[in-house]
Write an enzyme that holds these catalytic residues in place. Structure first.
Site, PDB file in Angstrom:
ATOM      1  N   HIS A 149       4.171 -76.699 -78.201  1.00  0.00           N
ATOM      2  CA  HIS A 149       3.955 -76.709 -79.650  1.00  0.00           C
ATOM      3  C   HIS A 149       5.270 -77.026 -80.345  1.00  0.00           C
ATOM      4  O   HIS A 149       6.306 -76.481 -79.961  1.00  0.00           O
ATOM      5  CB  HIS A 149       3.414 -75.347 -80.109  1.00  0.00           C
ATOM      6  CG  HIS A 149       3.095 -75.323 -81.565  1.00  0.00           C
ATOM      7  ND1 HIS A 149       1.988 -75.951 -82.094  1.00  0.00           N
ATOM      8  CD2 HIS A 149       3.765 -74.798 -82.621  1.00  0.00           C
ATOM      9  CE1 HIS A 149       1.982 -75.794 -83.409  1.00  0.00           C
ATOM     10  NE2 HIS A 149       3.056 -75.094 -83.753  1.00  0.00           N
ATOM     11  N   GLY A 189       0.739 -89.284 -75.685  1.00  0.00           N
ATOM     12  CA  GLY A 189       1.088 -88.932 -74.304  1.00  0.00           C
ATOM     13  C   GLY A 189       2.561 -89.002 -73.955  1.00  0.00           C
ATOM     14  O   GLY A 189       2.911 -89.156 -72.786  1.00  0.00           O
ATOM     15  N   SER A 190       3.447 -88.837 -74.952  1.00  0.00           N
ATOM     16  CA  SER A 190       4.878 -88.918 -74.600  1.00  0.00           C
ATOM     17  C   SER A 190       5.325 -87.696 -73.791  1.00  0.00           C
ATOM     18  O   SER A 190       6.159 -87.824 -72.885  1.00  0.00           O
ATOM     19  CB  SER A 190       5.748 -89.114 -75.844  1.00  0.00           C
ATOM     20  OG  SER A 190       5.769 -87.955 -76.632  1.00  0.00           O
ATOM     21  N   ALA A 248      13.600 -82.881 -78.064  1.00  0.00           N
ATOM     22  CA  ALA A 248      13.775 -81.575 -77.397  1.00  0.00           C
ATOM     23  C   ALA A 248      12.550 -81.238 -76.542  1.00  0.00           C
ATOM     24  O   ALA A 248      12.675 -80.698 -75.438  1.00  0.00           O
ATOM     25  CB  ALA A 248      14.021 -80.490 -78.437  1.00  0.00           C
TER      26      ALA A 248
HETATM   27  C1  GRF Z   1       3.740 -83.017 -79.616  1.00  0.00           C
HETATM   28  O1  GRF Z   1       4.572 -82.851 -80.735  1.00  0.00           O
HETATM   29  C2  GRF Z   1       3.259 -81.680 -79.115  1.00  0.00           C
HETATM   30  O2  GRF Z   1       4.184 -80.645 -79.290  1.00  0.00           O
HETATM   31  C3  GRF Z   1       2.050 -81.427 -79.988  1.00  0.00           C
HETATM   32  O3  GRF Z   1       1.456 -82.693 -80.146  1.00  0.00           O
HETATM   33  C4  GRF Z   1       2.437 -83.711 -79.977  1.00  0.00           C
HETATM   34  C5  GRF Z   1       1.933 -84.585 -78.869  1.00  0.00           C
HETATM   35  O4  GRF Z   1       2.748 -85.717 -78.673  1.00  0.00           O
HETATM   36  N1  GRF Z   1       1.196 -80.427 -79.389  1.00  0.00           N
HETATM   37  P1  GRF Z   1       2.584 -86.574 -77.365  1.00  0.00           P
HETATM   38  O5  GRF Z   1       1.124 -86.994 -77.267  1.00  0.00           O
HETATM   39  O6  GRF Z   1       3.010 -85.751 -76.203  1.00  0.00           O
HETATM   40  O7  GRF Z   1       3.478 -87.763 -77.580  1.00  0.00           O
END
Ligand code: GRF
Length: 218
Positions: free
Chosen positions: A112, A15-16, A176
């Site tokens: 993505h 969930g970052s 980013a």
């Molecule tokens: C991120 O790299 C996003 O681009 C991909 O999954 C990852 C999720 O990371 N779809 P977080 O849960 O938002 O930290």
């Protein structure tokens, strides 16, 4: 400012990206507010982060449903009950059926960790390094049924360095992502971005001021 758009965030894990959207929504002039966070994983750490920010959370565990359609029916109902305007997928690891995707057409965003259309799917950073690309990055796009496809709202680029491991590249791209997603959501929620002929256009004309995050607004 016109009414803030109500956002439902879908997560499956850490969930970052969701956290950066929560922070962006705290700004008084940001055109969106997060009204619900839904996870298909009951143990997703992001659920605690959202709860600590006072955002209602909901677990819809796909494993207890007999079919993808049944899972999505409950997901759709929860989003509608929360009266959301836009969905932000943020590390949401479920493929969605055509019927769900079309029901939220041009109202569902995804992030993505590659410069789409390159490196759709999983293990993007390993594959980018393997392919020898010199620049990678991330993309926020409207969701279409085909995985990791749909009109591109914004992209950010980062260098791939000669000795990068997949983890090195993942952290550079993630940094980013944390800048890009709030920008892209702002463009959509404010009505600045619109889809025409399956491409995203902007009301404001763009001025180039830097090489790494597009669109190039000041
Ligand atoms: C991120 O790299 C996003 O681009 C991909 O999954 C990852 C999720 O990371 N779809 P977080 O849960 O938002 O930290």
């Amino acid at each position: 400012m016109s009414a803030r758009k109500r956002i439902g965030v879908l997560i499956s894990g850490r969930g970052s990206n969701m956290s950066t959207l929560i922070d962006a929504c705290k700004k008084p002039d940001y055109p969106a507010e997060i009204t619900i966070v839904i996870s298909n994983q009951s143990e997703a750490p992001g659920l605690q982060i959202a709860a600590r920010s006072g955002i209602p959370t909901h677990i819809i565990d796909h494993k207890i449903y007999p079919t993808r359609e049944a899972f999505e029916a409950d997901l759709d109902a929860a989003l509608k009950q929360a009266k959301i305007d836009l969905i932000c997928n943020a590390g949401f690891m479920r493929l969605l059926t055509n019927s769900f995707v079309e029901g939220w057409r041009d109202r569902q965003l995804n992030i993505h960790p590659s410069l789409l259309p390159a490196f759709k799917g999983l293990h993007t950073h390993e594959r980018a390094i393997e392919a020898g690309v010199k620049i990678s990055g991330c993309t926020v796009h409207f969701v279409r049924t085909e995985m990791d496809s749909g009109p591109i709202i914004a992209q950010a680029a980062v260098p791939v360095l000669p000795d990068d491991t997949a983890d090195d590249l993942a952290s550079r791209v993630l940094e980013a992502e944390h800048k890009l997603y709030p920008l892209a959501l702002k463009l959509v929620a404010s009505g600045e971005a619109h889809v025409e002929n399956e491409r995203v256009g902007f009301k404001k004309s763009q001025t180039v001021h830097g090489p790494y995050i597009a669109p190039w607004f000041d």
